[in-house]
Design a protein around this motif. Structure first.
Motif, mmCIF file in Angstrom:
data_model
loop_
_atom_site.group_PDB
_atom_site.id
_atom_site.type_symbol
_atom_site.label_atom_id
_atom_site.label_comp_id
_atom_site.label_asym_id
_atom_site.label_seq_id
_atom_site.Cartn_x
_atom_site.Cartn_y
_atom_site.Cartn_z
ATOM 1 N N ARG A 210 45.474 8.160 21.340
ATOM 2 C CA ARG A 210 46.037 8.083 22.263
ATOM 3 C C ARG A 210 45.633 6.118 22.578
ATOM 4 O O ARG A 210 46.485 5.846 24.250
ATOM 5 N N SER A 211 45.363 5.649 22.156
ATOM 6 C CA SER A 211 45.062 4.527 22.524
ATOM 7 C C SER A 211 44.380 4.490 23.985
ATOM 8 O O SER A 211 45.885 3.349 24.891
ATOM 9 N N MET A 212 43.981 4.793 24.507
ATOM 10 C CA MET A 212 43.440 4.484 25.629
ATOM 11 C C MET A 212 42.138 3.793 25.948
ATOM 12 O O MET A 212 41.767 2.303 24.595
ATOM 13 N N ALA A 213 41.947 3.057 26.065
ATOM 14 C CA ALA A 213 40.607 2.228 27.493
ATOM 15 C C ALA A 213 39.566 1.949 26.297
ATOM 16 O O ALA A 213 39.461 3.262 25.783
ATOM 17 N N VAL A 214 39.339 0.699 25.380
ATOM 18 C CA VAL A 214 38.150 1.290 25.253
ATOM 19 C C VAL A 214 36.850 1.106 25.633
ATOM 20 O O VAL A 214 36.472 1.458 25.265
ATOM 21 N N ASN A 215 36.657 0.886 27.156
ATOM 22 C CA ASN A 215 35.831 1.010 27.672
ATOM 23 C C ASN A 215 35.527 2.704 27.584
ATOM 24 O O ASN A 215 33.928 2.981 27.313
ATOM 25 N N GLN A 216 36.329 3.219 27.800
ATOM 26 C CA GLN A 216 36.819 4.488 28.033
ATOM 27 C C GLN A 216 36.075 5.155 27.088
ATOM 28 O O GLN A 216 35.226 6.264 26.783
ATOM 29 N N VAL A 217 36.718 4.889 25.495
ATOM 30 C CA VAL A 217 35.911 5.706 24.743
ATOM 31 C C VAL A 217 35.017 5.541 24.373
ATOM 32 O O VAL A 217 34.516 6.311 23.759
ATOM 33 N N ASN A 218 34.348 4.103 23.822
ATOM 34 C CA ASN A 218 32.768 3.869 24.429
ATOM 35 C C ASN A 218 31.753 4.544 24.865
ATOM 36 O O ASN A 218 31.096 4.673 24.610
ATOM 37 N N ARG A 219 32.361 5.070 26.509
ATOM 38 C CA ARG A 219 31.703 5.650 26.736
ATOM 39 C C ARG A 219 31.350 7.731 26.557
ATOM 40 O O ARG A 219 30.774 7.665 27.040
ATOM 41 N N ALA A 220 33.135 7.786 26.131
ATOM 42 C CA ALA A 220 32.807 8.856 25.759
ATOM 43 C C ALA A 220 32.042 8.727 24.444
ATOM 44 O O ALA A 220 31.464 9.786 24.529
ATOM 45 N N LYS A 221 31.820 8.323 23.043
ATOM 46 C CA LYS A 221 31.373 8.216 22.190
ATOM 47 C C LYS A 221 29.509 7.851 22.643
ATOM 48 O O LYS A 221 29.710 9.155 21.740
ATOM 49 N N GLN A 222 29.304 7.549 23.469
ATOM 50 C CA GLN A 222 27.954 7.754 24.372
ATOM 51 C C GLN A 222 27.939 8.915 24.435
ATOM 52 O O GLN A 222 26.583 9.118 24.223
ATOM 53 N N GLU A 223 28.568 9.590 25.267
ATOM 54 C CA GLU A 223 27.968 10.826 25.387
ATOM 55 C C GLU A 223 27.725 11.581 24.494
ATOM 56 O O GLU A 223 27.105 12.255 24.360
ATOM 57 N N LEU A 224 29.572 11.165 23.164
ATOM 58 C CA LEU A 224 29.398 12.510 22.642
ATOM 59 C C LEU A 224 27.618 12.394 21.767
ATOM 60 O O LEU A 224 27.244 13.348 21.008
ATOM 61 N N THR A 225 27.121 11.220 21.699
ATOM 62 C CA THR A 225 25.591 11.007 21.032
ATOM 63 C C THR A 225 25.048 11.376 21.632
ATOM 64 O O THR A 225 24.268 11.787 20.907
ATOM 65 N N MET A 226 24.460 11.175 23.243
ATOM 66 C CA MET A 226 23.590 12.505 23.259
ATOM 67 C C MET A 226 23.494 13.402 23.170
ATOM 68 O O MET A 226 22.571 14.486 23.417
ATOM 69 N N LEU A 227 24.892 14.593 23.211
ATOM 70 C CA LEU A 227 24.348 15.070 22.928
ATOM 71 C C LEU A 227 25.152 15.902 22.237
ATOM 72 O O LEU A 227 23.878 16.858 21.656
ATOM 73 N N ARG A 228 25.367 14.957 20.843
ATOM 74 C CA ARG A 228 24.351 15.511 18.942
ATOM 75 C C ARG A 228 22.919 15.328 18.951
ATOM 76 O O ARG A 228 22.113 16.580 18.467
ATOM 77 N N ARG A 229 22.339 14.298 20.147
ATOM 78 C CA ARG A 229 21.034 14.427 19.925
ATOM 79 C C ARG A 229 21.002 16.088 20.630
ATOM 80 O O ARG A 229 19.285 16.775 19.813
ATOM 81 N N ILE A 230 21.202 16.111 21.819
ATOM 82 C CA ILE A 230 20.854 17.747 22.322
ATOM 83 C C ILE A 230 21.058 19.086 21.406
ATOM 84 O O ILE A 230 20.345 19.785 21.240
ATOM 85 N N VAL A 231 22.268 18.428 20.018
ATOM 86 C CA VAL A 231 22.615 19.494 19.382
ATOM 87 C C VAL A 231 21.458 19.069 18.230
ATOM 88 O O VAL A 231 20.767 21.187 17.432
ATOM 89 N N ILE A 232 21.046 18.405 17.736
ATOM 90 C CA ILE A 232 19.811 18.126 16.191
ATOM 91 C C ILE A 232 18.404 19.018 17.252
ATOM 92 O O ILE A 232 17.885 19.579 16.640
ATOM 93 N N LEU A 233 18.205 18.946 18.886
ATOM 94 C CA LEU A 233 16.808 19.401 19.143
ATOM 95 C C LEU A 233 16.955 20.782 19.084
ATOM 96 O O LEU A 233 16.389 21.556 18.594
ATOM 97 N N ASN A 234 18.050 21.961 19.444
ATOM 98 C CA ASN A 234 18.626 23.166 19.453
ATOM 99 C C ASN A 234 18.120 23.486 17.708
ATOM 100 O O ASN A 234 17.563 25.079 18.225
ATOM 101 N N ALA A 235 19.443 22.999 17.333
ATOM 102 C CA ALA A 235 19.051 23.658 16.012
ATOM 103 C C ALA A 235 17.564 23.085 15.217
ATOM 104 O O ALA A 235 17.247 24.062 14.316
ATOM 105 N N GLY A 236 16.767 21.795 15.258
ATOM 106 C CA GLY A 236 15.442 21.791 15.034
ATOM 107 C C GLY A 236 14.298 23.303 15.104
ATOM 108 O O GLY A 236 13.952 23.589 14.761
ATOM 109 N N PHE A 237 14.549 23.585 16.805
ATOM 110 C CA PHE A 237 13.876 24.600 17.512
ATOM 111 C C PHE A 237 14.514 25.535 16.915
ATOM 112 O O PHE A 237 13.065 26.533 15.940
#
Length: 320
Positions: A210-237
């Motif tokens: 959708r070509s949304m604002a760069v800062n908004q996309v970067n913020r979403a990618k940052q939250e996705l990275t944090m969620l990826r860490r949670i999934v890795i933590l859960n999967a590792g357990f």
């Protein structure tokens, strides 16, 4: 202790004491790490945020879980050292608390995943991101663990003292209670966390199209990275607990091997260290707090040098 509870004819193996000591050591380290993490959260103002409130929820769940596992390991070690068959008054309580606290640990991961999803997809709804609303979700998860799940477990849980394993747990046989445990403790929170992660991936890809604002996309990618860490933590357990899951699966069709709880719980104790280690690795606030204490002089030297350089530039060379 009564005569029925004590027996000196309990069979022992050479590996009982070493594995008991290993389990006591692993759970003790997990207890200390969880206490240290809670100490950092209390004293460091940088940790007084909504995301860290959810991390605190996870650390509290891990602390209670690891403390209960430590009590289980000490009880097993005590009976193995004295070669006795003995069920104390708290044995059944410790067995019940294991199921409740591991459930709460897994649902704490789900709470973090829900927050990350709301922060990206419903970024305009600030109330859902507030400490009050997230506190309500945390309260619901704890109520679910102790009331909705705990009471039926107490009523029909069939927690028994297993002599060979020197532990109070549910027998690994095909029953409604065991299926109930697997669904509520492991499958439901894990699948929901993974599905939230997948939906967030799709949403972030849609944002790029959708070509949304760069800062908004970067913020979403940052939250996705944090969620990826949670999934890795859960999967590792979950991966570390595969031996226990395989024992449960075997128990659905035939009698599990002797000492199955002893063997499977070794991996559960090890997983406690993994969980706390991963939490420290994935939480920037914890790392920053530790690094400030390890290298305090370097943090002071850099601003001093910067101030000196600025002073020289401003004043310029002196004219004699």
């Amino acid at each position: 202790m009564t005569t029925e509870n004590i027996s000196l004819s309990v069979s022992t193996e050479f590996w009982f004491i070493p594995t008991d000591i290993l389990m006591v050591s692993c759970s003790s380290i997990a207890v200390l790490l969880s206490l240290f993490s809670l100490f950092i959260i209390i004293v460091d103002k940088a940790c007084h945020t909504v995301p860290m409130m959810l991390t605190t929820n996870t650390c509290v769940a891990v602390f209670i879980f690891s403390s209960d596992m430590l009590a289980l390991a000490i009880f097993t070690l005590h009976n193995d050292l004295k070669q006795i068959r003995y069920q104390d008054s708290l044995c059944v309580f410790r067995g019940i608390l294991v199921y409740i606290t591991v459930l709460q640990q897994n649902y704490s991961f789900l709470c973090q995943a829900i927050y990350r999803y709301i922060k990206v997809v419903h970024s305009n709804r600030l109330f859902y991101q507030s400490a009050k609303f997230q506190g309500i979700i945390i309260g619901i998860s704890w109520t679910f663990g102790f009331v909705v799940y705990g009471i039926p477990l107490i009523v029909v849980g069939n927690i028994q003292y297993l002599v060979d394993d020197q532990i109070c747990q549910q027998p690994m046989t095909l029953s409604f209670v065991m299926i109930y445990n697997v669904l509520l403790i492991f499958l439901i929170p894990s699948l929901m966390t993974i599905s939230i992660y997948y939906k967030l991936i799709v949403y972030v890809k849609t944002m790029n199209k959708r070509s949304m604002a760069v800062n908004q996309v970067n913020r979403a990618k940052q939250e996705l990275t944090m969620l990826r860490r949670i999934v890795i933590l859960n999967a590792g357990f979950m991966c570390i607990c595969i031996p226990k899951a395989s024992m449960i699966f075997i128990g659905y069709f035939t009698s599990p091997p002797k000492y199955h709880y002893r063997v499977s719980y070794i991996f559960v104790h090890i997983s406690l260290i993994f969980v706390m280690g991963a939490i420290f690795k994935f939480t920037d606030q914890f790392q920053n707090f530790i690094m400030k204490r390890i290298r305090p002089q370097q943090n002071l030297i850099a601003p001093t040098l910067t101030h000196s350089i600025r002073t020289v530039v401003v004043q310029g060379p002196s004219v004699s």
